[in-house]
Enzyme design. Sequence first.
Site, short mmCIF file in Angstrom:
data_model
loop_
_atom_site.label_atom_id
_atom_site.label_comp_id
_atom_site.label_asym_id
_atom_site.label_seq_id
_atom_site.Cartn_x
_atom_site.Cartn_y
_atom_site.Cartn_z
N LYS A 179 0.84 -1.21 0.00
CA LYS A 179 0.00 0.00 0.00
C LYS A 179 0.87 1.25 0.00
O LYS A 179 0.63 2.21 -0.75
CB LYS A 179 -0.94 -0.02 1.22
CG LYS A 179 -2.05 -1.05 1.06
CD LYS A 179 -2.83 -1.33 2.33
CE LYS A 179 -3.79 -2.49 2.06
NZ LYS A 179 -4.46 -3.00 3.26
N GLN B 206 -4.44 -1.64 9.51
CA GLN B 206 -4.41 -2.98 8.91
C GLN B 206 -5.03 -4.00 9.88
O GLN B 206 -4.67 -4.06 11.04
CB GLN B 206 -2.95 -3.36 8.59
CG GLN B 206 -2.80 -4.66 7.85
CD GLN B 206 -3.45 -4.64 6.46
OE1 GLN B 206 -3.30 -3.69 5.70
NE2 GLN B 206 -4.17 -5.69 6.13
N ASP C 65 -11.05 3.16 3.94
CA ASP C 65 -11.39 1.73 3.81
C ASP C 65 -12.91 1.55 3.71
O ASP C 65 -13.38 0.50 3.30
CB ASP C 65 -10.89 0.97 5.06
CG ASP C 65 -9.73 0.05 4.73
OD1 ASP C 65 -9.50 -0.22 3.54
OD2 ASP C 65 -9.05 -0.39 5.68
#
Length: 281
Positions: free
Chosen positions: A53, A97, A120
């Site tokens: 990422k 994460q 997200d």
Amino acid sequence: MPAQLIDGNLLSQQLRAEIATRAARLTAQDKQPGLAVILVGDDPASQVYVRNKVKACGDAGLYSVLEKYEETLSEADLLRRIAALNNDPKIHGILVQMPLPKHINPNKVIEAISTSKDVDGYSVLSAGELLTGLPGFRPCTPYGCMKLIESTGYDLRGKHAVVIGRSNTVGKPMALLLLQANASVTICHSATPDLAYHTRQADIVVAAVGRRNTLTAEMIKPGAIVIDVGMNRDDAGKLCGDVDFLGVKNVASYITPVPGGVGPMTITMLLMNTIEAAERA
Ligand code: NAP
């Protein structure tokens, strides 16, 4: 005739070029888009995901920070760090994460991220925005699946879509996005008694289960579009999806491969969401 491949690597490249142009435009206005990625603990798969990422951000001209914390980080300290990033004008998107260590409540962490930085799209508010059709951040994997379908030029209006899987991060948002595109949607899950009964009627099937060979050739209608979200390993340890690719490609009209289908799109849509966050800021 075998199905046409929907190439997620190629579409990703095209979208990332667009992202880089938008990032450069923002940077020229002194508003370089910024993403903060937080990793708690040393799960090897998570380390690879966060590295990818951050690298993708750099390649497209986005600013990024990777904050790595010991497994023992307290929930309170993580929440304090998120609060600071919520107030940091250089940061437009915050990604924590998953999975987190057991002593940290993931829901509390997700809800601590400011909705304007929830790239997200996992928060209850973002989910509500999707449910009610308000603008907001869409979860990256289903958002990427929609872009893959769009790239075929296929019109979803009035079509029957079957989503296999009902997780909050993939299956449910996928179904809502298809619904928003005017498909009639069926959601199947582990308690669905006859999966093939549903998939055989579908114009489009999205498989998001996490079990290989969940969808085989005799389970689909000729000409169906098949999107394979699954990430599994075959007996030889090679990456594979939920779909029996070799069999299904002889019956479907379009199919995504694994690897090279949905996978590359997930990070691309994270970058897209971060650009959108920066443009809105
Ligand atoms: P998940 O949370 O484990 O959800 C799996 C879903 O599949 C559940 O809703 C489950 O039903 C359903 N299911 C399980 N067995 C089934 C069966 N025999 N028939 C029908 N449905 C069944 O997984 P997830 O996070 O949604 O991810 C799904 C897959 O996508 C995994 O392989 C994951 O690694 C992959 N993935 C890939 C990407 C990417 O970027 N390529 C991103 C995210 C996820 P119940 O709800 O009834 O248990």
